[in-house]
Each structure stands twice: as structure tokens, then as C-alpha cells.
Design a protein around this motif. Structure first.
Motif, PDB file in Angstrom:
ATOM      1  N   VAL A   6     -11.167  17.299   0.912  1.00  0.00           N
ATOM      2  CA  VAL A   6     -10.666  16.070   1.529  1.00  0.00           C
ATOM      3  C   VAL A   6      -9.730  15.344   0.573  1.00  0.00           C
ATOM      4  O   VAL A   6      -8.674  14.839   0.971  1.00  0.00           O
ATOM      5  CB  VAL A   6     -11.848  15.162   1.943  1.00  0.00           C
ATOM      6  CG1 VAL A   6     -11.344  13.784   2.370  1.00  0.00           C
ATOM      7  CG2 VAL A   6     -12.638  15.799   3.075  1.00  0.00           C
ATOM      8  N   ARG A   7     -10.099  15.309  -0.695  1.00  0.00           N
ATOM      9  CA  ARG A   7      -9.224  14.627  -1.666  1.00  0.00           C
ATOM     10  C   ARG A   7      -7.891  15.349  -1.809  1.00  0.00           C
ATOM     11  O   ARG A   7      -6.838  14.710  -1.953  1.00  0.00           O
ATOM     12  CB  ARG A   7      -9.913  14.547  -3.023  1.00  0.00           C
ATOM     13  CG  ARG A   7      -9.003  13.949  -4.084  1.00  0.00           C
ATOM     14  CD  ARG A   7      -9.698  13.621  -5.351  1.00  0.00           C
ATOM     15  NE  ARG A   7      -8.771  12.982  -6.282  1.00  0.00           N
ATOM     16  CZ  ARG A   7      -9.091  12.508  -7.460  1.00  0.00           C
ATOM     17  NH1 ARG A   7     -10.348  12.556  -7.870  1.00  0.00           N
ATOM     18  NH2 ARG A   7      -8.190  11.940  -8.235  1.00  0.00           N
ATOM     19  N   PRO A  17      -4.087  11.685   2.177  1.00  0.00           N
ATOM     20  CA  PRO A  17      -3.392  10.741   1.296  1.00  0.00           C
ATOM     21  C   PRO A  17      -4.354   9.673   0.797  1.00  0.00           C
ATOM     22  O   PRO A  17      -5.395   9.410   1.417  1.00  0.00           O
ATOM     23  CB  PRO A  17      -2.315  10.135   2.199  1.00  0.00           C
ATOM     24  CG  PRO A  17      -2.866  10.270   3.581  1.00  0.00           C
ATOM     25  CD  PRO A  17      -3.650  11.546   3.591  1.00  0.00           C
ATOM     26  N   PRO A  18      -4.051   9.032  -0.338  1.00  0.00           N
ATOM     27  CA  PRO A  18      -4.943   7.980  -0.856  1.00  0.00           C
ATOM     28  C   PRO A  18      -5.075   6.837   0.137  1.00  0.00           C
ATOM     29  O   PRO A  18      -4.170   6.532   0.902  1.00  0.00           O
ATOM     30  CB  PRO A  18      -4.230   7.528  -2.144  1.00  0.00           C
ATOM     31  CG  PRO A  18      -3.311   8.638  -2.497  1.00  0.00           C
ATOM     32  CD  PRO A  18      -2.898   9.269  -1.210  1.00  0.00           C
ATOM     33  N   GLY A  19      -6.251   6.217   0.114  1.00  0.00           N
ATOM     34  CA  GLY A  19      -6.499   5.103   1.016  1.00  0.00           C
ATOM     35  C   GLY A  19      -7.970   4.972   1.327  1.00  0.00           C
ATOM     36  O   GLY A  19      -8.795   5.822   0.946  1.00  0.00           O
ATOM     37  N   PRO A  20      -8.338   3.901   2.034  1.00  0.00           N
ATOM     38  CA  PRO A  20      -9.752   3.675   2.361  1.00  0.00           C
ATOM     39  C   PRO A  20     -10.360   4.805   3.175  1.00  0.00           C
ATOM     40  O   PRO A  20     -11.531   5.139   2.988  1.00  0.00           O
ATOM     41  CB  PRO A  20      -9.721   2.362   3.147  1.00  0.00           C
ATOM     42  CG  PRO A  20      -8.444   1.687   2.740  1.00  0.00           C
ATOM     43  CD  PRO A  20      -7.476   2.784   2.463  1.00  0.00           C
ATOM     44  N   ASP A  21      -9.598   5.411   4.095  1.00  0.00           N
ATOM     45  CA  ASP A  21     -10.150   6.490   4.916  1.00  0.00           C
ATOM     46  C   ASP A  21     -10.533   7.685   4.064  1.00  0.00           C
ATOM     47  O   ASP A  21     -11.590   8.303   4.268  1.00  0.00           O
ATOM     48  CB  ASP A  21      -9.136   6.904   5.987  1.00  0.00           C
ATOM     49  CG  ASP A  21      -8.953   5.824   7.050  1.00  0.00           C
ATOM     50  OD1 ASP A  21      -9.848   4.967   7.171  1.00  0.00           O
ATOM     51  OD2 ASP A  21      -7.911   5.835   7.735  1.00  0.00           O
ATOM     52  N   THR A  26     -11.270   7.644   0.841  1.00  0.00           N
ATOM     53  CA  THR A  26     -12.409   7.258   0.007  1.00  0.00           C
ATOM     54  C   THR A  26     -13.699   7.322   0.798  1.00  0.00           C
ATOM     55  O   THR A  26     -14.736   7.803   0.302  1.00  0.00           O
ATOM     56  CB  THR A  26     -12.191   5.843  -0.558  1.00  0.00           C
ATOM     57  OG1 THR A  26     -11.006   5.823  -1.348  1.00  0.00           O
ATOM     58  CG2 THR A  26     -13.365   5.425  -1.419  1.00  0.00           C
ATOM     59  N   PHE A  27     -13.665   6.846   2.054  1.00  0.00           N
ATOM     60  CA  PHE A  27     -14.870   6.877   2.889  1.00  0.00           C
ATOM     61  C   PHE A  27     -15.302   8.313   3.179  1.00  0.00           C
ATOM     62  O   PHE A  27     -16.475   8.653   3.094  1.00  0.00           O
ATOM     63  CB  PHE A  27     -14.618   6.127   4.190  1.00  0.00           C
ATOM     64  CG  PHE A  27     -15.769   6.192   5.155  1.00  0.00           C
ATOM     65  CD1 PHE A  27     -16.875   5.375   4.979  1.00  0.00           C
ATOM     66  CD2 PHE A  27     -15.750   7.063   6.237  1.00  0.00           C
ATOM     67  CE1 PHE A  27     -17.954   5.437   5.857  1.00  0.00           C
ATOM     68  CE2 PHE A  27     -16.808   7.127   7.120  1.00  0.00           C
ATOM     69  CZ  PHE A  27     -17.920   6.308   6.934  1.00  0.00           C
TER      70      PHE A  27
END
Length: 865
Positions: free
Chosen positions: A433-434, A438-442, A444-445
Motif C-alpha cells: 500500500v505504501r 500517494p501520501p495522505g491520510p487515506d 496512512t489509514f
């Protein structure tokens, strides 16, 4: 032999009822946790999805000005239609104008009346025509003059208001006070799927929505007798052309119901996931206590084998006992679920998520699943115990139960390796997933969720391996005992070394509970500290004027825009900015011809702020340029995710339809509190959504006292300093984490109970040992000290292992997500607090077992031998 097994099981229950009661209570607590969590999830789903009541149930056709977002059933129309033209269409028997204005309603003492679950409070017009009016008066009368309103029945219960009380309404542009003159229901329901309704005279609502005279965003139509709704819809669509969207009321009701059910299922899924964490601990507790119960009866089971019982018959005996325990625990656990779910509902309601409007659930899902789960849990917990019991040799009947037999290592190691392989799979998914998202809250969740699954499995594998290292580690910890208590501490130390399985059963439950609680606390504190740290860096304003009320998400409720004018002229104030916010949808470019090929709609939040002197109140990263009308600045994450560039033309779908915008630049808000995704000037915000919510008024200069005097006439408004406002704003973003406190707290209590039960049962198992100690001269005080030291070693082991796992989880989250909001930097006081908790827990769980051990008579010990 079946009858004999039943008689043996009944005799076992009669002779060992105290031990069985402890196991029964552990199972009952686990099932109550399962049933209570399920009851809360079902009630939350019903509350979020509202009811089957609809304000459109008397209408046949809806005419909505402009266009309506097909992806959002609650989206407002983008235009307005003239009432007289609509009412004169052929086949129309009655017509009524409609508009919905989002408001915050507060009772006389200033406290907000929050809608059920995550619903909204809407100001709507009273419908005078009985052919279209869906509202039934339960008390009072209909609102007839400006300043009078009627409310749905749910608001009277949630806000404790009644006819004659004054209601404060915070509208997008002003704050007003109205008197409640009526209470209504809709199709015998207290509210509708959208949430709370405040009904006012039509002209009052039209002015609040800033509509031209004689126009409405939506018009309800009642078809004349003999005119089908579909025919009226088609005729109205031909007459109006593309100026309006015409739909049957039935299709709108179906869309509302589908959207509500989907949202309810989503909420129930999240709550169900939280419930699984607590259930996970419950399974551990039942498995450990049942395993301890079987180990206590090693000699009895060996005697059964000696007199001719086959391994299959011994297994049936254990399963039969588990079945009886499971059935009793299932009935008690389901009954205890109702007060437990009521407690969970009350705790969530204090944080803004109120589902009390939903009635308790009594269907087969709410009652049957927990009851079946109770039986399955006890059977699963007894599975390993039955195999151990079946393998008991007759010679063990001659042995003392004090000494544990040496278990086989390879089955335990193989099981642990399989479990760790499963954990590694979920961690690999997190890595994928990482790499892809792309970086962002989604992102990270998603990564955090995968790591959570893997960590739960890893903790299970660690619990399986606990007997291998609990002896050496417990022996190391137990060396403190002889230094403090002499011989009593030495005996406790020896017991821990020679009974690793018994100690690991108690320590693993506590380890799991401590790990869950410490992980959630550490994650929440890390996120909240980072929000406050970044918020203080971004917010250059000295004060923020905000509402005392909160939304259902826990954030400060919207203000009226006229508050900004009240503080602008306060002496010492050099800059004021009203921070507005609305949600838009990015229109794809080019749009696909086939709607089925359309990509997933991308929605994001747009913040509006005065551009002149913006850096006097906000220090946004990237130094976005001063935006003109028709320009938008996007955060770097949005630019990267949607592959946008500076100077590009985009189109967004807002409350007023499609608005073309030019990307003027990129920026970032490291706090995620003020302008997280996009920023526009106030004039552009009015084109997107004239009723955009005002989150706060940021003020540079002035004194708190002068600002408070300026807004003293506006009810429900307060002035906060920089740190206070940042903390209040960040609370809404950490609310999902705080919500888990309820479930992990219950899990910790269940783990403590399981540990206390295991310690108590181990004391009963060692009756000969304590009796013989008394016979050779040990005092009651020394025997109690032995039990307390054993409990202390278990508590210290569980606390140390749980704390290490919690730190490992946070470190893994930080490395996997790369987020600065998840930092393995615990506060200095956390571990002393855990040590103090362990010191308090030890005497609490060892008091009763210690008294029982000290009271064992010598003759009873000889009899047991």
C-alpha cells in the motif's frame, strides 16, 4: 458409557463449582462483550441510516433547479426555479417550495442539540398544503410568523426542549433566536434520514437561503387525480427543458434509503472492527481459564483413563462441560449486553456520536449470533484442552498436580511459525500500500489497518510462545522477591520457574490488554501532540472566535458570518479572517461518454479565507500566492494524487453547480486543521457555495476581554486563544482514536479479570502445597506473601511485555507510514504510570487468593495428597 459421562460431568460441576464459576464468569464477560458490541453496532447502523421515514412520502414529483449531483443523494440543487411557473404545469394538483439550510440548533443554555449519529440539522419550510405536508403535529401548532419554528420529536428528547422554549439557530450568515411552537413526527418517526428538521414559515426559510422572491431550489408536486407520477415527470421535464432536474419522489426516496444504508453499513463495519479487538481479548481469557481448569483436573482425568475411559470419551466429557458452560454463559452474556451497550452509547454520545434514537435490537442477529458465538468460543477454547486431557496417562494419577509436565515443543513452535507467517502477510500488504498509494491520510489509514491485523496475529503467536520465555524472564523478575521478602519471595520465585504454563496463561491475558490500551493511548497522544505542535506553527492569529457547540464529528460547529463584522472594529484588532469550508467534487476532464466508465468521484474540502494579509493569521507552507476570483491553490498531496499542475484549468461541482477554476499554486498545511486540501478567496467561495460553513473567525491583535464583550450578544459563541483553539480543532481529528478507548478499556478489564481468575484457580490447584507449608511452620502472613509475590511477578511480566509490544507497534507504524503524527516518543510519565498501575493491581487481584491459600488446613492438604 454416554450416561456415565453425563453423570461424571454433573458430579464434576457439583464438586468443582467454584472453579467452574470462575471460568463461567470469564466466558460470560467475553460473550457480553461480543453481544454488547454487536448491539451497539446494530443500533448505530439503524441510527445512521435513519429510518424509512421520508419528507417526500406525500409528493409525487420533485422539480430541482439546475442539476443535482447523481453521486450524492443529499446534494442540494445547483439552481432555483420560479414557483408560479411550476404550479401552473398541466397535471399539477398542488405545489410547495422547499429549501434546506444547514444550521446549528442550541437550547436555551447554549448547548447544541446534535442530530442522531452523523446526521445534520436542517432549516426547512413548513408545508401548508395538507396534500403535500408530511409533518404530523404531536404537540403545539404550526409555525405561522417569523420567529416561530416547529421541530421534530427527536430534538425534544435529545435537547430536552418543549413547546414555548427558545431555540438559537446559527445560520450561515446570521444567528437568530426562535420560539418553538410545535413538535412534529414524520410517518410516526422522530426524525428523517437526513437528521433533525427545524420547520419555519416559507418566507423565513427563503430569506435564510438568500433566494430571490418567488423562487425555490426545489418544488414538490402532487399529481392531479388520474395522472401517474411518471407522466407528470415527463411533462414537467419537457416544459422546463434543461433548466431543472425532474424526478419522481419515489426515486428520490430510494436513493436516500440506499445512501443511508450504505453509510450505516460503513459505520457498523468500523464499530464492528473495534469490537473485534475486545472480542479478541475475550477469546484469550476464556481459552486460558478453561485450559487452567483442565490442568487442575489432571489427576481426575488420569483416574478416568485408569479405570477404562478411552481418549474419545475423555474428549466428549470436556466438550460436554464446555457446552454447558457456553450455554449458560451465552444466556447471561446476551442479557448483560443490553446494559453494556447502553453504557457504550452514553459514552459515545458525550463525544458527539449519538445513536440513542435507535431502539434496542431483538432480532436473530442481535440475539442469535452472540448466543451461538458463546458456544463456539467455549468449544474453541476447550479444543486444545480436550487434546491435552485425552493424552493424560494413568500414571499421572499418582503425581502431585503442583509440578507441570513438560509439554512438547514442536507443536507449539509450528503453530507460532504459522501465526507469524500470517502476520508477515499483512505487513507485506502494508508495504505494498505504501509503495502504490500517494501520501495522505487515506494511505496512512490503510497502512495502519494492515499493521493492526498483523500485530493482532503477532501477539497471538507471542502468547503461544510465552511458556518458553516466561520461565527465564519470570525468574529474572522474581529475583527481587527474595531480596525484599526473604523465604516467601524465594518460594514464589521457584514456583514461577517450575510452572511456566500457568504463569504464561495469566501473563498473556494481561500482556494483551496492556498492549492494546498502551498502543491506542500512545497513538492518540502522538497524533494529538503533533496536531497541537503543527497547529501552533500554522496559526499566526492570536485568537479564534468559535462556537461552543460541536458537530457530530466533534469539531466546533459553524458560526454565522456576521460574527466577523462584530470583532473587526474591536480596539487593537489588526486583522480578522472568516475561515469558511465546503466540500466539492472534481469533474473529470475529459468526461467519459459512458457513465459506467466514470472514475471514482474525487471529493475534497475547499477552505475560503481573505487573501489580503493572510499571513497575518495563517502561515501556510509553500507560500501560496494571493488568490484572485476564479483561482484555487491546492495542497501538494492533492496535486500529486490527481496529477495536476500549476496553471491548469479544472472544474469543480459545488453547491451552486459547476465552477471552472485555475490552479494558481501549491501549498501545504502541516497541521491539517485550517486549509488541508484547497484554498480560495471569499469571492470564489461564494460562487462555489454561498452557504459555506464558517468554521472560525481568526483574529490578530486585541484582548480576549474586548473580543468577548463584542460577541456577548451572540449566544453560543466564545473566544479562544491560539493553543485552546488548536486543541479544540484537533479533537475532532483524533475522535476516532478516542472512541476506541471504550472497547480497549473493556478489553483491559476483561484481561484483568481473566488474570485474577487464573491466579485464583492456581491457588485452588495447589491446596496440598499451602497446607504442607502450614504444617512445616509457615505462618499465614508468609503464605499470603507468597501468593502476592507470585501475582506481582505475573503483573510485572504482563506489563513489561505489553509495554514493549505497544512501543513496537508505534515504531512499526512510524516506519511503515512515514507519518510525523505517529512518533515513538512516549511521554516521560507513561511508564511510571504503568508501574503504579501494576503496583495497585497486584494487591487487588491477589487479596482473595492469598486469604484462601492461608486458610488451607493441614488435614485438607493431606486429604488432597
Amino acid at each position: 458409557m454416554g450416561k456415565a459421562m453425563w453423570l461424571i460431568a454433573r458430579r464434576s460441576f457439583a464438586g468443582s463449582w467454584m472453579r467452574l464459576t470462575a471460568t463461567l464468569l470469564a466466558a460470560l464477560g467475553s460473550i457480553a462483550l461480543i453481544a454488547g458490541s454487536l448491539q451497539f453496532a446494530l443500533r448505530a447502523q439503524e441510527a445512521v441510516s435513519g429510518s424509512d421515514a421520508s419528507e417526500y412520502f406525500r409528493a409525487d414529483v420533485l422539480v430541482q433547479g439546475g442539476t443535482v449531483d447523481p453521486d450524492d443523494a443529499a446534494a442540494p440543487p445547483t439552481g432555483a426555479v420560479p414557483m408560479d411557473r411550476i404550479a401552473s404545469l398541466p397535471g399539477v394538483a398542488a405545489a410547495a417550495g422547499d429549501a434546506a439550510v444547514a444550521v446549528t440548533a442550541a437550547r436555551p443554555d447554549g448547548r447544541a442539540i446534535t442530530a442522531a449519529a452523523e446526521g445534520r440539522t436542517l432549516l426547512r419550510p413548513w408545508v401548508p398544503d395538507p396534500r403535500l405536508n408530511p409533518y404530523r403535529l404531536e404537540a403545539g401548532r404550526a409555525p405561522a410568523a417569523d420567529g416561530e419554528v416547529a421541530v421534530v420529536r427527536y430534538m425534544t428528547r435529545a435537547g430536552k426542549v418543549r413547546v414555548g422554549d427558545t431555540l438559537t439557530l446559527m445560520l450561515p450568515r446570521q444567528t437568530r433566536q426562535d420560539r418553538i411552537v410545535g413538535i412534529v413526527s414524520v410517518q410516526d418517526r422522530d426524525a428523517v434520514a437526513a437528521g433533525n428538521l427545524v420547520l419555519a414559515p416559507p418566507e423565513t426559510v427563503r430569506r435564510a437561503a438568500a433566494l430571490p422572491p418567488g423562487t425555490w431550489p426545489s418544488v414538490w408536486l402532487k399529481a392531479a387525480p388520474g395522472v401517474p407520477a411518471a407522466r407528470l415527470r415527463d411533462g414537467a421535464a419537457r416544459e422546463l427543458g434543461g433548466a431543472a432536474t425532474v424526478r419522481t419522489a419515489e426515486s428520490v426516496r430510494r436513493a436516500q434509503a440506499a445512501a443511508a444504508e450504505g453509510e450505516g453499513a460503513s459505520i457498523a463495519g468500523v464499530i464492528g472492527g473495534l469490537s473485534l479487538v475486545a472480542i479478541f481479548v475475550g477469546l484469550f481469557v476464556v481459552a486460558n481459564t478453561f485450559g487452567t481448569l483442565v490442568r487442575q483436573r489432571t489427576r481426575l482425568l488420569a483416574l478416568l483413563s485408569a479405570i477404562g475411559a478411552t481418549p474419545r470419551q475423555v474428549k466428549r466429557l470436556i466438550r460436554l462441560e464446555a457446552l454447558i458452560l457456553g450455554a449458560i454463559a451465552a444466556v447471561g452474556g446476551v442479557a448483560a449486553a443490553f446494559p453494556l451497550s447502553a453504557l457504550i452509547i452514553r459514552l459515545f454520545a458525550r463525544d458527539g456520536f449519538d445513536v440513542s434514537a435507535a431502539a434496542p435490537q431483538f432480532g436473530w442477529v442481535a440475539l442469535g449470533i452472540p448466543a451461538a458465538a458463546g458456544i463456539l468460543v467455549t468449544q474453541a477454547a476447550a479444543w486444545r484442552a480436550t487434546h491435552r486431557a485425552a493424552g493424560t496417562s494413568p500414571v499421572q494419577a499418582l503425581r502431585s498436580t503442583v509440578t507441570e509436565t513438560r509439554g512438547r515443543r514442536w507443536p507449539r513452535l509450528s503453530a507460532a511459525c504459522a501465526i507469524f507467517t500470517g502476520a508477515a502477510f499483512w505487513w507485506a500488504v502494508a508495504a505494498a500500500v505504501r509503495a502504490d498509494d500517494p501520501p495522505g491520510p487515506d494511505r496512512t489509514f490503510g497502512i495502519s489497518l494492515m499493521i493492526l491485523f498483523g500485530t493482532l496475529l503477532a501477539m497471538t503467536g507471542l502468547a503461544v510462545l510465552t511458556p518458553f520465555f516466561v520461565g527465564p524472564l519470570g525468574g529474572l523478575v522474581g529475583r527481587i522477591g527474595p531480596l525484599v521478602s526473604g523465604e516467601a519471595g524465594r518460594l514464589a520465585h521457584i514456583t514461577v520457574i517450575r510452572s511456566p504454563r500457568r504463569v504464561s496463561s495469566a501473563a498473556s491475558s494481561l500482556m494483551l490488554g496492556i498492549a492494546l490500551v498502551a498502543s491506542v493511548v500512545l497513538i492518540t497522544m502522538s497524533a494529538h501532540d503533533r496536531f497541537r505542535e503543527a497547529g501552533r506553527e500554522v496559526m499566526a492569529a492570536d485568537h479564534a472566535v468559535t462556537a461552543t457547540a460541536r458537530t457530530s464529528e466533534g469539531a466546533p460547529a459553524p458560526l454565522a458570518r456576521d460574527v466577523a463584522a462584530l470583532v473587526a472594529d474591536v480596539p487593537g484588532v489588526s486583522r480578522t479572517t472568516a475561515l469558511t469550508q465546503t466540500e466539492v467534487k472534481l469533474v473529470p476532464d475529459p468526461e467519459p461518454l459512458d457513465p459506467g466508465e466514470a472514475p471514482e468521484p474525487f471529493r475534497f474540502l475547499v477552505s475560503g479565507a481573505e487573501q489580503t494579509g493572510l499571513r497575518d493569521v495563517l502561515r501556510l507552507g509553500g507560500r501560496p500566492p494571493a488568490l484572485r476570483q476564479g483561482e484555487i491553490a491546492l495542497s501538494g498531496n492533492v496535486m500529486k494524487e490527481r496529477d495536476l499542475r500549476r496553471g491548469q484549468e479544472i472544474v469543480v461541482q459545488g453547491a451552486r453547480g459547476r465552477v471552472p477554476l485555475k490552479v494558481a499554486g501549491a501549498y501545504h498545511d502541516p497541521s491539517h486543521l485550517f486549509a488541508d486540501q484547497a484554498l480560495v478567496a471569499p469571492a470564489t467561495m461564494d460562487r462555489i457555495d454561498a452557504g459555506a460553513a464558517t468554521r472560525a473567525v481568526l483574529v490578530r491583535g486585541g484582548s480576549p476581554e474586548a473580543l468577548e464583550r463584542a460577541v456577548a450578544g451572540v449566544p453560543g459563541v466564545r473566544v479562544l486563544g491560539r493553543d485552546a483553539y488548536v486543541s479544540a480543532a484537533s479533537d475532532s481529528l483524533t475522535r476516532p482514536l478516542r472512541a476506541t478507548y471504550v472497547f480497549v478499556g473493556m478489553a483491559l478489564l476483561l484481561a484483568l479479570f481473566g488474570m485474577a481468575t487464573t491466579v485464583s484457580m492456581s491457588v485452588a490447584d495447589r491446596t496440598p502445597e499451602f497446607g504442607l507449608l502450614g504444617a512445616v511452620g509457615a505462618t499465614m502472613r508468609q503464605i499470603r506473601s507468597i501468593v502476592r509475590w507470585e501475582a506481582a511477578i505475573v503483573v510485572v511480566l504482563g506489563t513489561i511485555l505489553g509495554s514493549m509490544i505497544a512501543m513496537g507497534v508505534l515504531t512499526l507504524l512510524h516506519v511503515a507510514t512515514g507519518s510525523s503524527f505517529l512518533r515513538p516518543d512516549p511521554p516521560w510519565w507513561l511508564f511510571p504510570l504503568l508501574a503504579a498501575g501494576a503496583a495497585v493491581t497486584t494487591p487487588a487481584i491477589s487479596a482473595l487468593p492469598a486469604r484462601r491459600a492461608a486458610a488451607v488446613p493441614v488435614l485438607e492438604a493431606a486429604k488432597a495428597q
